[in-house]
Design a protein around this motif. Structure first.
Motif, PDB file in Angstrom:
ATOM      1  N   GLN A  50       0.744  -1.476  -0.234  1.00 15.65           N
ATOM      2  CA  GLN A  50      -0.041   0.138   0.113  1.00 15.65           C
ATOM      3  C   GLN A  50       0.797   1.186  -0.054  1.00 15.65           C
ATOM      4  OE1 GLN A  50      -3.523  -0.283   2.857  1.00 15.65           O
ATOM      5  NE2 GLN A  50      -2.471  -2.043   3.887  1.00 15.65           N
ATOM      6  N   PRO A  51       0.440   1.803  -0.257  1.00 13.79           N
ATOM      7  CA  PRO A  51       1.388   3.581  -0.235  1.00 13.79           C
ATOM      8  C   PRO A  51       1.718   4.116   1.268  1.00 13.79           C
ATOM      9  CG  PRO A  51      -0.799   4.278  -1.678  1.00 13.79           C
ATOM     10  CD  PRO A  51      -1.206   2.641  -1.832  1.00 13.79           C
ATOM     11  N   LEU A  52       2.382   4.491   0.839  1.00 20.12           N
ATOM     12  CA  LEU A  52       1.975   5.413   2.604  1.00 20.12           C
ATOM     13  C   LEU A  52       1.656   6.808   2.486  1.00 20.12           C
ATOM     14  CD1 LEU A  52       5.115   3.751   3.657  1.00 20.12           C
ATOM     15  CD2 LEU A  52       3.357   2.947   4.470  1.00 20.12           C
ATOM     16  N   PHE A  53       2.165   7.670   0.927  1.00 15.28           N
ATOM     17  CA  PHE A  53       2.383   8.920   0.882  1.00 15.28           C
ATOM     18  C   PHE A  53       1.409   9.074  -0.529  1.00 15.28           C
ATOM     19  CE2 PHE A  53       5.765   8.738   3.453  1.00 15.28           C
ATOM     20  CZ  PHE A  53       5.902   9.488   3.836  1.00 15.28           C
ATOM     21  N   THR A  54       0.872  10.733  -0.660  1.00 17.58           N
ATOM     22  CA  THR A  54      -0.688  11.249  -1.768  1.00 17.58           C
ATOM     23  C   THR A  54       0.091  11.838  -2.706  1.00 17.58           C
ATOM     24  OG1 THR A  54      -1.537  11.213  -0.954  1.00 17.58           O
ATOM     25  CG2 THR A  54      -1.692   9.520  -1.368  1.00 17.58           C
ATOM     26  N   ARG A  55       0.566  12.806  -3.323  1.00 15.63           N
ATOM     27  CA  ARG A  55       1.048  13.848  -3.742  1.00 15.63           C
ATOM     28  C   ARG A  55      -0.103  14.942  -3.031  1.00 15.63           C
ATOM     29  NH1 ARG A  55       5.527  15.098  -4.689  1.00 15.63           N
ATOM     30  NH2 ARG A  55       7.155  13.387  -5.578  1.00 15.63           N
ATOM     31  N   LEU A  56      -0.049  16.009  -3.114  1.00  8.60           N
ATOM     32  CA  LEU A  56      -0.819  16.897  -2.994  1.00  8.60           C
ATOM     33  C   LEU A  56      -0.093  18.137  -2.993  1.00  8.60           C
ATOM     34  CD1 LEU A  56      -3.157  18.245  -0.945  1.00  8.60           C
ATOM     35  CD2 LEU A  56      -1.404  18.335   0.639  1.00  8.60           C
ATOM     36  N   GLY A  57      -0.843  18.812  -4.200  1.00  6.32           N
ATOM     37  CA  GLY A  57       0.123  20.208  -5.191  1.00  6.32           C
ATOM     38  C   GLY A  57       1.974  19.239  -5.195  1.00  6.32           C
ATOM     39  N   ARG A  58       2.446  20.557  -4.537  1.00 12.14           N
ATOM     40  CA  ARG A  58       3.869  20.466  -4.983  1.00 12.14           C
ATOM     41  C   ARG A  58       4.635  19.750  -4.099  1.00 12.14           C
ATOM     42  NH1 ARG A  58       6.634  25.548  -6.960  1.00 12.14           N
ATOM     43  NH2 ARG A  58       8.180  24.606  -6.903  1.00 12.14           N
ATOM     44  N   GLY A  59       3.518  19.568  -2.648  1.00 14.60           N
ATOM     45  CA  GLY A  59       4.402  18.115  -1.977  1.00 14.60           C
ATOM     46  C   GLY A  59       3.675  16.962  -1.638  1.00 14.60           C
ATOM     47  N   ILE A  60       3.196  16.555  -0.470  1.00 10.57           N
ATOM     48  CA  ILE A  60       3.223  15.036  -0.335  1.00 10.57           C
ATOM     49  C   ILE A  60       2.439  14.935   1.597  1.00 10.57           C
ATOM     50  CG2 ILE A  60       5.448  14.218  -1.391  1.00 10.57           C
ATOM     51  CD1 ILE A  60       6.266  13.493   1.360  1.00 10.57           C
ATOM     52  N   ALA A  61       1.546  14.059   1.273  1.00  7.41           N
ATOM     53  CA  ALA A  61       0.934  13.989   3.023  1.00  7.41           C
ATOM     54  C   ALA A  61       0.564  12.322   2.527  1.00  7.41           C
ATOM     55  CB  ALA A  61      -0.893  14.749   1.893  1.00  7.41           C
ATOM     56  N   LEU A  62       0.012  11.855   4.440  1.00  3.10           N
ATOM     57  CA  LEU A  62       0.225  10.567   4.239  1.00  3.10           C
ATOM     58  C   LEU A  62      -1.062   9.892   3.748  1.00  3.10           C
ATOM     59  CD1 LEU A  62       2.141  11.008   7.945  1.00  3.10           C
ATOM     60  CD2 LEU A  62       2.634   9.666   5.744  1.00  3.10           C
ATOM     61  N   THR A  63      -1.102   8.737   3.691  1.00  5.08           N
ATOM     62  CA  THR A  63      -2.097   8.618   3.701  1.00  5.08           C
ATOM     63  C   THR A  63      -2.406   8.077   4.999  1.00  5.08           C
ATOM     64  OG1 THR A  63      -1.132   6.231   3.402  1.00  5.08           O
ATOM     65  CG2 THR A  63      -1.469   7.445   1.250  1.00  5.08           C
ATOM     66  N   ALA A  64      -4.452   7.024   5.033  1.00  4.45           N
ATOM     67  CA  ALA A  64      -4.407   6.540   6.352  1.00  4.45           C
ATOM     68  C   ALA A  64      -3.225   5.863   6.522  1.00  4.45           C
ATOM     69  CB  ALA A  64      -5.956   5.860   5.684  1.00  4.45           C
ATOM     70  N   VAL A  65      -3.143   4.760   6.258  1.00  2.00           N
ATOM     71  CA  VAL A  65      -2.053   3.695   6.656  1.00  2.00           C
ATOM     72  C   VAL A  65      -0.899   4.851   6.804  1.00  2.00           C
ATOM     73  CG1 VAL A  65      -0.657   1.735   5.879  1.00  2.00           C
ATOM     74  CG2 VAL A  65      -2.722   1.722   5.227  1.00  2.00           C
ATOM     75  N   GLY A  66      -0.496   5.142   6.453  1.00  5.62           N
ATOM     76  CA  GLY A  66       0.960   6.428   6.599  1.00  5.62           C
ATOM     77  C   GLY A  66       0.799   6.621   7.954  1.00  5.62           C
ATOM     78  N   GLU A  67      -0.085   7.073   7.901  1.00  3.88           N
ATOM     79  CA  GLU A  67      -0.107   7.918   9.584  1.00  3.88           C
ATOM     80  C   GLU A  67      -0.550   6.932  10.119  1.00  3.88           C
ATOM     81  OE1 GLU A  67      -4.210   9.885   8.998  1.00  3.88           O
ATOM     82  OE2 GLU A  67      -3.587  11.918   8.298  1.00  3.88           O
ATOM     83  N   GLN A  68      -1.125   6.254  10.060  1.00  2.00           N
ATOM     84  CA  GLN A  68      -0.455   5.134  10.957  1.00  2.00           C
ATOM     85  C   GLN A  68       0.738   4.103  11.632  1.00  2.00           C
ATOM     86  OE1 GLN A  68      -3.177   1.440  11.121  1.00  2.00           O
ATOM     87  NE2 GLN A  68      -4.874   3.052   9.505  1.00  2.00           N
ATOM     88  N   LEU A  69       2.002   4.165  10.720  1.00  2.00           N
ATOM     89  CA  LEU A  69       2.683   3.442  10.818  1.00  2.00           C
ATOM     90  C   LEU A  69       3.374   5.096  11.521  1.00  2.00           C
ATOM     91  CD1 LEU A  69       5.036   1.840   9.793  1.00  2.00           C
ATOM     92  CD2 LEU A  69       5.536   2.584   8.512  1.00  2.00           C
ATOM     93  N   ARG A  70       3.570   5.887  10.623  1.00  3.43           N
ATOM     94  CA  ARG A  70       4.186   6.916  11.181  1.00  3.43           C
ATOM     95  C   ARG A  70       3.970   7.492  13.056  1.00  3.43           C
ATOM     96  NH1 ARG A  70       1.168  12.741  10.923  1.00  3.43           N
ATOM     97  NH2 ARG A  70      -0.116  11.276  12.441  1.00  3.43           N
ATOM     98  N   ASP A  71       2.591   7.623  13.886  1.00  2.83           N
ATOM     99  CA  ASP A  71       2.369   7.267  15.114  1.00  2.83           C
ATOM    100  C   ASP A  71       3.259   6.348  15.503  1.00  2.83           C
ATOM    101  OD1 ASP A  71       0.307   8.898  14.794  1.00  2.83           O
ATOM    102  OD2 ASP A  71      -1.177   8.261  14.690  1.00  2.83           O
TER     103      ASP A  71
END
Length: 303
Positions: A50-71
């Motif tokens: 599964q992806p951990l990040f998605t593109r947000l404009g010129r930046g990136i944002a965490l996916t739901a799975v990415g947020e869980q892993l980040r915590d």
């Protein structure tokens, strides 16, 4: 049940990217290339499917799975850092790292260093100059001494020490001293005011707080407050500064504060990472409050 874990380097790359919100900044913090961080992130995404990040404009944002892993990863790294720090302290190997901007270090901390070390001998202080010590960086200090205004950055426990008070200061040798004596703050309209590029709002803040109507004009600018104040001591112009940073010069007669000092919305603060549990922080905060308290000679005038 398998206890396999992904590469520690991959987890470090992910934690830095998630915390800083940028692959480039993560690469800079970890001293690796942008491509190296990207490869480590792909390793984790392939392992999870599964992806951990998605593109947000010129930046990136965490996916739901990415947020869980980040915590989970952030908490694990915090525990590792705290455990390592405790082991170092228990063996008497770790000094107390205090970070602060270079002007505060040069003009306020260093002149009081002997007294600080005498009063708090167990501190084993190590000073680290850093212009923005509360910004995300690779190695967090044990605490940071700064002048700042709320809201305070997330992740820091802030001990408020003293309100900031700022005011114009000038050398007794300054050629325009007589004019300042005769005409008061209105005479500033005819001055090319010394200022710093790091805090261009200092003069307008002071003028607004005192309802000073003079039109202010900037003269020589400096990258650091320390340099600007040295220029003022040399009689090169009128500067503006926090009271505590010029108190030694006022006491020695090297500078005068013609109209005193006015309080701003900023504070002297001692900030420490929230997860840090170190009794030395409370002791240092108490010492700093006493040292920053105004003295009987805190204000001088030209009269």
């Amino acid at each position: 049940m398998s206890r396999d874990l992904p590469s520690l380097n991959a987890l470090r790359a992910f934690e830095a990217t998630a915390r800083l919100g940028s692959v480039s900044r993560a690469a800079e913090e970890l001293h690796v290339t942008h491509g190296a961080i990207s490869r480590q992130l792909r390793v984790l995404e392939q392992a999870l499917g599964q992806p951990l990040f998605t593109r947000l404009g010129r930046g990136i944002a965490l996916t739901a799975v990415g947020e869980q892993l980040r915590d989970r990863v952030a908490n694990a790294f915090d525990q590792l850092r705290d455990g390592w720090s405790e082991l170092q302290r228990s063996r008497g190997q770790a000094p107390f790292v205090l970070s602060c901007p270079s002007s505060l270090l040069a003009r306020w901390v260093i002149p009081r260093l002997d007294r600080l070390e005498r009063d708090l001998p167990a501190l084993r202080l190590h000073l680290s100059p850093e212009e923005d010590p509360l910004a995300p960086q690779r190695a967090e200090p044990d605490a940071a001494l700064v002048l700042a205004a709320a809201p305070w950055p997330a992740g820091w426990q802030v001990h408020e020490l003293a309100p900031e008070r700022i005011g114009p200061v000038v050398s007794p040798r300054y050629p325009g001293l007589v004019r300042l004596r005769e005409h008061g703050p209105a005479a500033l309209e005819n001055e090319a005011l010394l200022h710093t590029s790091s805090r261009p709002q200092a003069w307008p803040t002071w003028a607004k707080a005192g309802d000073v109507q003079a039109a202010l004009h900037y003269g020589q600018g400096f990258t650091r407050l320390f340099y600007m104040l040295e220029a003022a001591v040399a009689g090169l112009g009128v500067a503006i500064a926090p009271e505590q940073l010029v108190q030694d010069d006022l006491d020695a007669g090297r500078l005068l504060a013609p109209w005193g000092f006015r309080q701003t919305d900023a504070q002297w603060i001692l900030a420490a990472p929230r997860r840090r549990n170190d009794s030395r922080i409370e002791a240092l905060a108490a010492w700093l409050r006493r040292a920053l308290a105004p003295s009987a000679d805190a204000q001088k005038s030209l009269d």
